[in-house]
Design an enzyme around this catalytic site. Sequence first.
Site, PDB file in Angstrom:
ATOM      1  CE1 TYR A  87       0.599   1.315   4.374  1.00 55.72           C
ATOM      2  CE2 TYR A  87       0.608  -1.294   4.415  1.00 55.72           C
ATOM      3  CZ  TYR A  87       1.080  -0.141   5.159  1.00 55.72           C
ATOM      4  OH  TYR A  87       1.315   0.052   6.313  1.00 55.72           O
ATOM      5  N   PRO A  88       0.332   2.245  -0.695  1.00 51.37           N
ATOM      6  CG  PRO A  88      -0.660   3.792  -2.006  1.00 51.37           C
ATOM      7  CD  PRO A  88      -0.558   2.246  -1.567  1.00 51.37           C
ATOM      8  CG  MET A  89       2.591   5.156   3.831  1.00 54.45           C
ATOM      9  SD  MET A  89       2.961   4.877   5.402  1.00 54.45           S
ATOM     10  CE  MET A  89       2.322   6.457   6.429  1.00 54.45           C
ATOM     11  CE  LYS A  91       4.653  10.035   8.857  1.00 51.82           C
ATOM     12  NZ  LYS A  91       5.129   8.877   8.125  1.00 51.82           N
ATOM     13  CG  HIS A 110       5.197   3.959  13.341  1.00 51.60           C
ATOM     14  ND1 HIS A 110       3.774   3.868  13.585  1.00 51.60           N
ATOM     15  CD2 HIS A 110       5.251   3.733  12.055  1.00 51.60           C
ATOM     16  CE1 HIS A 110       3.218   3.341  12.413  1.00 51.60           C
ATOM     17  NE2 HIS A 110       4.275   3.285  11.444  1.00 51.60           N
ATOM     18  CD  GLN A 137       7.327  -1.546   7.953  1.00 50.40           C
ATOM     19  OE1 GLN A 137       6.097  -1.478   8.132  1.00 50.40           O
ATOM     20  NE2 GLN A 137       8.178  -0.773   8.397  1.00 50.40           N
TER      21      GLN A 137
END
Length: 275
Positions: A170-172, A174, A197, A210
Site C-alpha cells: 500500500y502507498p501512504m 503524511k 512507531h 516490512q
Amino acid sequence: MDTIAHPPETVEGWYALHQIYRVDRATLREWIGDALPELQRSAATALAELASPAAGWSAVVPLIGSGADVMFVHFRETLDELGEAQRRLASEPLFEHLDVVYSFLSVTEAGLYHLTAELAKQAEDRGGTVGDAEYIVALAERSRAEREGAHVRRRIYPPLPRDMPYVCFYPMSKRRQPGQNWYALSLDERSRLMQTHGVTGRRYAGRVQQVVTGAIGFDAWEWGVTLFAKDPLDFKRLVTDMRFDEVSAKYAEFGDFYVGRVSEPGAWVDSLSPT
C-alpha cells in the site's frame, strides 16, 4: 518562536517498481489454440530471467480480493535497470492482454530521524547550525556507518523472504493540513513519534518483513510499504496496531491495499489459459 523543521537524513538502496495489472480475459480467449501457448512460454521465460538479476530481484504476486489480477514487484540497483525490466515485460506479446491498473515508483529508504536530531542538537549546543561544515562532516561519517550496519542494509537491500509467501502493498503519505502538518513538527518530535512507531513494528519480528520505499519526487504518494508474512492475518494485526500509534492516528494517509501470494512465473502464466 517558530519551530524549525529540518528534514531527516535518509540512506537509499535499490530502486523499486510495483506494477499492478488486470488481465483482459476476453481477448485472451481469442488466442485459444496454437498462439496462446507460445505467448505464455515467452512471458514465463521473461519473468524467470527478470527474477534473478545481478543485484535485486523481481516477483510475481497474483492478487486476491482486488479489482486487479496480478502485481509484479521489481527491485534494481539503478533506475535505468528498473526501466529495462519495465520495457522487457511491456515488449512481451502476452502483456498486450493486460491492462495497467496502477504503478508505483520508489526507492528503498531508511530514515535516520534519531541520528539527524542528535546532530542538530549538537550543532545548537556548540553555537553552530544545521548544515554548517562541521555538521556535514559528522553527518557523512555517521550516515556511512549506519549504511554499513546489518539492520540498515537489510532495509535498503531487502531479500525476497522464501518462507513468507503472502504479500501486502500500500502507498501512504503524511498529512500536511492545519493542526496535523507532519512537516511542520520539530525534528525531535518526529524522531520521538517514529521511535514509538518502530517499537510497534518490532513486535512482529519473525512474523512480518516490512520493506519501506520512499517516493517523494517519484509519485503522488510519499512512501510505499510492502509487507511479507507467513500468515496473512498478521497484515491486519500489524496495520491495526500501527494505526493506534500517534504518528499514524494523527498524520498518516493511506492509499489502496493490494494483497496476494508470491507465485512461480510459470505457474502464474499457466493459470491464464482459458477454460
